[in-house]
Design an enzyme around this catalytic site. Structure first.
Site, PDB file in Angstrom:
ATOM      1  N   HIS A 333       0.787  -1.255   0.017  1.00  0.00           N
ATOM      2  CA  HIS A 333      -0.219  -0.014  -0.003  1.00  0.00           C
ATOM      3  C   HIS A 333       0.759   1.302  -0.022  1.00  0.00           C
ATOM      4  CE1 HIS A 333      -4.248  -1.035   0.160  1.00  0.00           C
ATOM      5  NE2 HIS A 333      -4.082  -1.865   1.061  1.00  0.00           N
ATOM      6  N   ASP A 408     -18.254   0.127   3.537  1.00  0.00           N
ATOM      7  CA  ASP A 408     -17.788  -1.160   3.850  1.00  0.00           C
ATOM      8  C   ASP A 408     -18.154  -1.985   2.779  1.00  0.00           C
ATOM      9  OD1 ASP A 408     -17.140  -0.301   6.370  1.00  0.00           O
ATOM     10  OD2 ASP A 408     -18.829  -1.023   7.498  1.00  0.00           O
TER      11      ASP A 408
HETATM   12  N1  BES Z   1      -7.020  -0.944   4.133  1.00  0.00           N
HETATM   13  C1  BES Z   1      -7.386  -2.178   4.414  1.00  0.00           C
HETATM   14  C2  BES Z   1      -7.975  -2.314   5.557  1.00  0.00           C
HETATM   15  C3  BES Z   1      -9.592  -1.862   5.624  1.00  0.00           C
HETATM   16  C4  BES Z   1     -10.182  -1.872   4.472  1.00  0.00           C
HETATM   17  C5  BES Z   1      -9.453  -0.796   6.693  1.00  0.00           C
HETATM   18  C6  BES Z   1     -11.325  -1.228   4.720  1.00  0.00           C
HETATM   19  C7  BES Z   1     -10.919  -0.280   6.653  1.00  0.00           C
HETATM   20  C8  BES Z   1     -11.755  -0.177   5.787  1.00  0.00           C
HETATM   21  C9  BES Z   1      -5.895  -3.149   4.750  1.00  0.00           C
HETATM   22  O1  BES Z   1      -4.927  -2.764   3.768  1.00  0.00           O
HETATM   23  C10 BES Z   1      -6.523  -4.488   4.234  1.00  0.00           C
HETATM   24  O2  BES Z   1      -6.808  -4.776   3.234  1.00  0.00           O
HETATM   25  N2  BES Z   1      -6.129  -5.504   5.203  1.00  0.00           N
HETATM   26  C11 BES Z   1      -6.617  -6.998   4.994  1.00  0.00           C
HETATM   27  C12 BES Z   1      -5.339  -7.638   4.855  1.00  0.00           C
HETATM   28  C13 BES Z   1      -5.078  -8.206   3.357  1.00  0.00           C
HETATM   29  C14 BES Z   1      -3.989  -9.204   3.312  1.00  0.00           C
HETATM   30  C15 BES Z   1      -6.113  -8.612   2.495  1.00  0.00           C
HETATM   31  C16 BES Z   1      -7.298  -7.611   6.316  1.00  0.00           C
HETATM   32  O3  BES Z   1      -7.462  -6.785   7.341  1.00  0.00           O
HETATM   33  O4  BES Z   1      -7.733  -8.745   6.041  1.00  0.00           O
HETATM   34 ZN    ZN Z   2      -5.388  -3.277   1.483  1.00  0.00          ZN
END
Ligand code: BES
Ligand code: ZN
Length: 641
Positions: A333, A408
């Site tokens: 990111h 979301d």
């Molecule tokens: N940016 C996201 C987390 C997020 C998404 C926070 C939407 C709030 C709203 C983060 O980069 C992410 O995608 N995390 C994933 C991990 C990934 C390897 C798919 C997770 O939390 O599972």
């Molecule tokens: Zn992400």
């Protein structure tokens, strides 16, 4: 074959071409011929903000805050620098949510601060409360005296008992997607970038960290932070606690509570290699340091890409580095998302799909094609499930519909995995060498800018497709971006390891042994479990656990996959361990689906789950509370139907 080219169009605009196409009916008209110009001229197309950012734009935020654990509030001032884009405008509209505003002042041309009349509109449940500040000609700085709410959705305040150390409290934030506005008044849209600085006062013995350059504690006991690169508001972040640090190299390290510090540094020891692989592909890392913080278990995500300081769940600390693709993801990111940002949440795939693609390229570079393909395969299975469960087909387009109810809804596997597979498809059609060069140039061109799906498509046309017109057709591209489901041009990953696992599962189900599983990776176990047939008996579940000891597994992914099978088969022998899992793990990816499966199974399971939730809820993050409340509300509504 109908070629993918804009030549027939009146304006010569490829973006407009998509606007006229059957599926791309919600695209906006192009704003300028050059991508750089398109990115800098702001058209308001983010509906999840009250900000009039097309008319007045924030440029800098300066926070001066007490972190008050007794009252669970941030309390102080936010000073906002802004630039007038439309000279006819004399009102600055900001996002706030559950903030108490005490006063607003403006810095006059005479260099004096003077009170300004401001108004707070009615609260919108999703967007929060618009703060309107009238400013006089020449004014470009306002100061807002405010405090947050103890129930702010973007902040979780943990009591000492809720931490591992048990002695000191803990605070951490989660601003993405709409919660920066619960921390400070701000133009809370990814279309606007700001630099920021902060002065924080925290109780003795606690260390504050932010998504910024960290200054030392000064003689007044205050901590100072500075983020000199412009970032979107959703990347504002703060954590305060009894936090220790361990270096991995000279510019990468891990913060965590003492109990998990060494294990975290060991688990994430390959982060420097990931950074190298990433930089080799897409250009230098531009943010100075890269640190990770392992948060308390109630952190509702796997990871969050806060700049210079990714926030991580402790469920990644499996002891064998098997879940570090999440590190590759959050680090990636730093290019896709933090450097080049989606301009609205309808374009979330530009952040998450690109990042999933980059993550997987880095995993391939470090660990080989087999692991990369296993991760693609597991992702594709998740995508199929989300596509099948989508409330309406538009939510399976990469470009999310104009009437998206909440961001979301954009963060399903559609944005992540369909986005990733779209880029894999482009890579395959244009060839890896050309596609890599294209992406590198893309990250450079759009560095520190925000863009829409349509901006990207125009850039793709101008910088890659124009010179390789036979590589793909318009219809193929439309199917990916503006069409539902998984296009039939999607790659079908077939890792050999999983073919072997399929054979082992078939044998085991037939009553034979699964063979030698001693060298199986986490990925193989996940594939083994996820593809168990429906209708397993309790006797089979018991044998599964006797043979492989899944119950209470220390790897959270494997434990989760096992509990999902157990719930499906209504195998209540797992209840003690499952309850323990639900009481200690707050990661949404696991608990939303566990509660959802329990709530949808039968009355007994549903009321058992409600009982567990009643106990666990106070320890969950406000974001998780809102999501699980909705899970039960939906299940109850379905029973009534
Ligand atoms: N940016 C996201 C987390 C997020 C998404 C926070 C939407 C709030 C709203 C983060 O980069 C992410 O995608 N995390 C994933 C991990 C990934 C390897 C798919 C997770 O939390 O599972
Ligand atoms: Zn992400």
């Amino acid at each position: 074959m109908r070629l993918f080219k804009p030549a027939t169009l009146v304006t010569g605009s490829f973006v407009l071409a998509l606007g006229l196409s059957a599926c791309g009916n919600e695209t906006k008209a192009p704003t300028a011929a050059k991508p750089t110009a398109a990115a800098s001229k702001i058209v308001k197309d983010d509906k999840f903000t009250h900000a009039n950012y097309d008319k007045v734009r924030m440029t800098h935020l300066s926070l001066n805050l007490d972190v008050n654990f007794d009252e669970k509030v941030l309390d102080g001032t936010a000073t906002i620098d802004f630039k007038v884009v439309d000279p006819k405008t004399h009102i600055l509209k900001l996002d706030t949510k559950d903030l108490t505003i005490r006063s607003v002042q403006g810095l006059g041309r005479n260099g004096q601060w003077a009170a300004l009349d401001y108004t707070l509109a009615d609260k919108d449940e999703v967007l929060g409360t618009m703060l309107e500040i009238p400013f006089s000609k020449g004014m470009n700085k306002v100061r807002i005296d405010y405090r947050t709410s103890p129930t702010a959705e973007g902040l979780q305040w943990l009591s000492p008992e809720q931490t591992a150390g048990k002695k000191k409290p803990y605070l951490f934030s989660q601003a993405q997607a709409l919660n920066a506005r619960t921390m400070t008044p701000v133009q809370d849209t990814p279309a606007v970038r700001i630099t920021y600085d902060a002065t924080l006062r925290v109780p003795d013995g606690l260390l504050p960290l932010m998504s910024a350059e960290q200054g030392d504690k000064d003689e007044n006991g205050e901590y100072h932070f500075k983020m000199p690169q412009p970032i979107p508001s959703y990347l504002l972040a703060i954590a305060v606690g009894d936090i220790k640090f361990k270096a991995i190299n000279d510019h990468i390290g891990v913060y965590a509570e003492e109990y998990i510090l060494d294990a975290s540094a060991e688990e994430f020891s390959e982060t420097p290699l990931m950074e190298e692989a990433n930089a080799k592909l897409y250009g230098p890392y531009r943010w100075g340091r890269y640190d990770l913080i392992v948060l308390p278990p109630s952190f509702p995500f796997g990871g969050m890409e806060n700049p210079r300081l990714s926030f991580m769940t402790p469920t990644l600390i499996a002891g064998d580095k098997s879940l570090t693709n999440v590190v590759a993801h959050e680090l990636a990111h730093s290019w896709s998302g933090n450097l080049v940002t989606n301009s609205s949440w309808r374009d979330a795939w530009l952040n998450e799909g690109f990042t999933s693609y980059v993550e997987n390229r880095v995993m391939e570079d470090l660990y080989g094609v087999e692991r990369a393909e296993m991760e693609q395969y597991l992702g594709l299975e998740d995508l199929k499930r989300d596509v099948a469960n989508a409330a309406r087909p538009e939510l399976t387009h990469l470009k999310m519909p104009a009437d998206l109810a909440h961001p979301d809804d954009a963060f399903t596997q559609v944005s992540y995995v369909k986005g990733q597979f779209f880029l894999m498809f482009l890579e395959e059609r244009f060839g890896r060498a050309k596609f890599d060069a294209f992406l590198k140039q893309y990250f450079d061109t759009y560095a520190f800018k925000s863009l829409s799906t349509e901006d990207f498509i125009k850039y793709l046309h101008d910088h890659l497709h124009k010179d390789n017109p036979d590589a793909l057709t318009r219809a193929e591209l439309d199917a990916w971006v503006y069409g539902p489901g998984i296009p039939d041009t999607a790659k079908q990953p077939k890792p050999d390891a999983f073919t072997k696992v399929d054979k082992a599962r078939t044998a085991w189900l037939a009553g034979d042994t699964a063979g030698d599983t001693s060298k199986w990776s986490t990925h193989e176990w996940l594939h083994f479990l996820n593809n168990m047939p429906d209708g397993l008996t309790n006797v089979q579940l018991k044998k599964l656990d006797d043979d492989f000891s899944f119950n209470g597994h220390q790897n959270a992914e494997i434990a989760f996959a096992w509990y999902m099978q157990a719930i499906k088969a209504d195998y209540s022998d797992v209840d003690t361990e499952l309850e323990k899992f639900l009481m200690t793990v707050g990661r949404g990816k696991f608990i939303y689906r566990l509660y959802g499966a329990l709530a949808g199974l039968n009355d007994d399971a549903s009321s058992w789950a409600k009982g567990v939730y009643a106990k666990a809820r106070p320890g969950y993050h406000p974001i998780a509370q809102r999501r699980i409340d909705a899970v039960f509300a939906k299940a109850d509504a379905e029973v009534e139907k």
